[in-house]
Enzyme design. Structure first.
Site, PDB file in Angstrom:
ATOM      1  N   GLU A 294      -7.939-123.963 -28.842  1.00  0.00           N
ATOM      2  CA  GLU A 294      -6.816-123.081 -29.160  1.00  0.00           C
ATOM      3  C   GLU A 294      -5.673-123.910 -29.741  1.00  0.00           C
ATOM      4  O   GLU A 294      -5.289-124.940 -29.173  1.00  0.00           O
ATOM      5  CB  GLU A 294      -6.342-122.367 -27.896  1.00  0.00           C
ATOM      6  CG  GLU A 294      -5.086-121.537 -28.080  1.00  0.00           C
ATOM      7  CD  GLU A 294      -4.542-121.022 -26.764  1.00  0.00           C
ATOM      8  OE1 GLU A 294      -3.750-120.070 -26.789  1.00  0.00           O
ATOM      9  OE2 GLU A 294      -4.893-121.589 -25.701  1.00  0.00           O
ATOM     10  N   LYS A 353      -6.189-113.739 -30.249  1.00  0.00           N
ATOM     11  CA  LYS A 353      -6.100-113.711 -28.791  1.00  0.00           C
ATOM     12  C   LYS A 353      -5.617-112.352 -28.313  1.00  0.00           C
ATOM     13  O   LYS A 353      -4.588-111.843 -28.761  1.00  0.00           O
ATOM     14  CB  LYS A 353      -5.153-114.819 -28.328  1.00  0.00           C
ATOM     15  CG  LYS A 353      -5.110-115.026 -26.821  1.00  0.00           C
ATOM     16  CD  LYS A 353      -4.261-116.239 -26.485  1.00  0.00           C
ATOM     17  CE  LYS A 353      -4.268-116.555 -24.998  1.00  0.00           C
ATOM     18  NZ  LYS A 353      -3.489-117.774 -24.698  1.00  0.00           N
ATOM     19  N   CYS A 404      -8.541-118.832 -24.415  1.00  0.00           N
ATOM     20  CA  CYS A 404      -7.860-119.214 -23.188  1.00  0.00           C
ATOM     21  C   CYS A 404      -7.803-118.094 -22.147  1.00  0.00           C
ATOM     22  O   CYS A 404      -8.785-117.800 -21.487  1.00  0.00           O
ATOM     23  CB  CYS A 404      -6.465-119.738 -23.520  1.00  0.00           C
ATOM     24  SG  CYS A 404      -5.826-120.859 -22.238  1.00  0.00           S
TER      25      CYS A 404
END
Length: 526
Positions: A294, A353, A404
């Site tokens: 990320e 995300k 994440c």
């Protein structure tokens, strides 16, 4: 109250990296006894079950999430030492109290349901009774259904991490395979039910029941525990039967660029050099595609920035696919993205995300609380979340992507698998946290790999990066806080587990059964 608190702490010992998963099967029982038992007195004072539930929640969630203290120090952002402490404490306290509130909601629903059952019996002309095996089993059913319901609702919010199901990851792979049936809630239900049966046996024993009810309830708890593990072990022992034609050689890079320098010239230069060198080396080692973490390149990826990027030049030189963690400008804000760059360096697909970290990547309720909350966070600009229906098309077929914090939300993975996703790509940045959070994040991804029966490749900035097979076995794992690269062969899969096909069907079934049991009780009382 102290018993409730320390039993919550005991539950946190089951969480990675300690992995004392056995504690999870008994740590809820003391709280269950307090909520459903008759005696709530201590030193002559009445102790509220709600207070005890909050104490248990603080003990569990507060201990399991204590590693958030890794946010401090933030002086590199220009934040004074005391302010850094205050920000870190606020974040830890907020998420701890959020978890405690969920436990309080559970006990409130539990007591309300039991009270309705008791009221039906008190108005009955026939002797139904508020004791006995039937009453105990109803409370176990109700408590299990409500615990699953509360965790399901929690997963619809921006804050979800400490489901009791992840206390079994990675230490108890057998029970985690029950997740293939109905997701993580299957494991949660098994843990809650066993705890409830043990607690009900204790309550019956304290009431000095004349029959063998306590022994019967303990026997059911043992039977449920054994059957659950045997079924999970059978699923665990199923051969993967991966075909050679589905093989894919993937390289991953752990850049190890600390957050404190990542956004400054020194960090940018280090990132460009490290990822370009790693990409070139991995391709020369036979990698067909390369995954980066990320925000590997922490700037907006556009025509201008990529032309000046050393990493982009490496892609043009070696002409192999890469999944690049970076930032993209979207309508309304900036997204944290994972781009699929083809052999010509063109972005042919993008995953944004979905679950942004509150106070870390965006300010919740910006219009109402923006001025106040901005004083307690380091967020400079609100992030833009991606949608749940994204597709990450690659030259090798559909991939299942996560970035994440997404790893804590099983539905993100399930939806992509249901649409044909064949392997998991997770890009994360866990700096500045310690190995404790690294292990917890790996535990989340491991559960997702089992639930949807897919190979998973994890690239993180500082660790743990790794490869996990569909049975949750860690094929390779990096060392923390080091620069590392690795090539691993994974396999594309198109299987459909029960969870992928039907989602979390168990929670509504349990809630319906509990409601039906209550209605039957009421009808009989009439």
């Amino acid at each position: 109250m102290s018993i409730a608190f320390f039993s919550g702490v005991a539950m946190s010992l089951a969480v990675a990296p300690l992995n004392w998963w056995g504690f999870a099967w008994i740590a809820i029982a003391p709280l269950w006894v307090i909520v459903n038992g008759e005696n709530h007195k201590a030193s002559g004072r009445m102790i509220s079950p709600t207070v005890c539930a909050i104490a248990w929640g603080i003990g569990y969630h507060g201990s399991a999430l204590f590693e958030i203290r890794g946010l401090h120090p933030l002086m590199w952002l220009g934040i004074p030492w005391l302010a850094s402490i205050a920000i870190t404490f606020f974040c830890w306290a907020f998420i701890t109290l959020w978890g405690a509130a969920l436990v309080a909601i559970w006990q409130g629903g539990m007591r309300l349901g039991v009270r309705s059952w008791t009221s039906a019996a008190s108005g009955s002309r026939t002797k139904i009774g508020n004791s006995g095996v039937a009453f105990s089993l109803f409370r176990v059913l109700l408590g299990t259904a409500l615990w699953c319901g509360v965790e399901t609702l929690c997963n619809l919010t921006p804050l979800a991490w400490t489901s009791i199901s992840y206390t079994q990851s990675p230490g108890n792979l057998a029970i985690l395979h029950l997740g293939q049936l109905s997701g993580a809630m299957t494991v949660t239900a098994a843990i809650a039910a066993v705890n409830g049966l043990i607690a009900e046996a204790w309550i019956s024993w304290q009431a000095k029941a004349k029959d063998k009810q306590p022994y019967f309830l303990v026997a059911i708890a043992v039977l449920l525990f054994v059957i659950g593990h045997l079924l999970g072990y059978w699923l665990y022992r199923q051969p993967l039967n991966d075909l050679a034609t589905s093989a894919l050689k993937v390289g991953l890079i752990q850049g190890n660029v600390p957050t404190r320098i990542k956004l400054f010239p020194e960090g940018l230069q280090r990132a460009e050099t490290g990822y370009a060198k790693g990409y070139t080396t991995l391709v020369e080692q036979g990698a067909e595609a390369v995954l980066t973490p990320e925000g590997a390149l922490p700037f907006l990826w556009n025509d201008r920035s990529r032309i000046n990027s050393l990493f982009y030049q490496s892609v043009l030189d070696k002409q192999k696919v890469t999944w690049l963690g970076t930032f993209t400008a979207q309508k309304g804000g900036v997204a944290r993205s994972l781009l699929t760059l083809n052999a010509q360096g063109d972005a042919i697909s993008r995953y944004d995300k979905v679950k942004l970290v509150p106070l870390g990547e965006y300010i919740p309720f910006q219009e109402l609380l923006g001025g106040l909350v901005s004083k307690l966070t380091t967020v400079a600009e609100n992030g833009l979340p991606g949608g749940l229906n994204q597709r990450l098309d690659t030259p090798f077929g559909l991939a299942i992507a996560s970035i994440c914090y997404d790893s804590a939300f099983p539905e993100i993975f399930r939806r992509q698998a249901a649409r044909g996703g064949q392997f998991i790509l997770t890009a994360s940045n866990l700096d500045p946290y310690s190995e404790v959070l690294m292990a917890q994040h790996q535990a989340q991804d491991l559960m997702r790999a089992i639930e949807i029966d897919r190979w998973a490749v994890r690239a993180t900035n500082t660790g743990y990066s790794g490869v996990i097979d569909p049975h949750g076995r860690i094929v390779w794992r990096s060392q923390p806080q080091t620069y590392d690269i690795h090539v691993q062969t994974i396999y594309r899969r198109q299987t459909q587990t029960g969870y992928v096909r039907w989602g979390d069907w168990l929670t509504p079934v349990l809630l319906i059964l509990a409601a039906v049991a209550g209605v039957v009780r009421w009808v009989r009382s009439q």
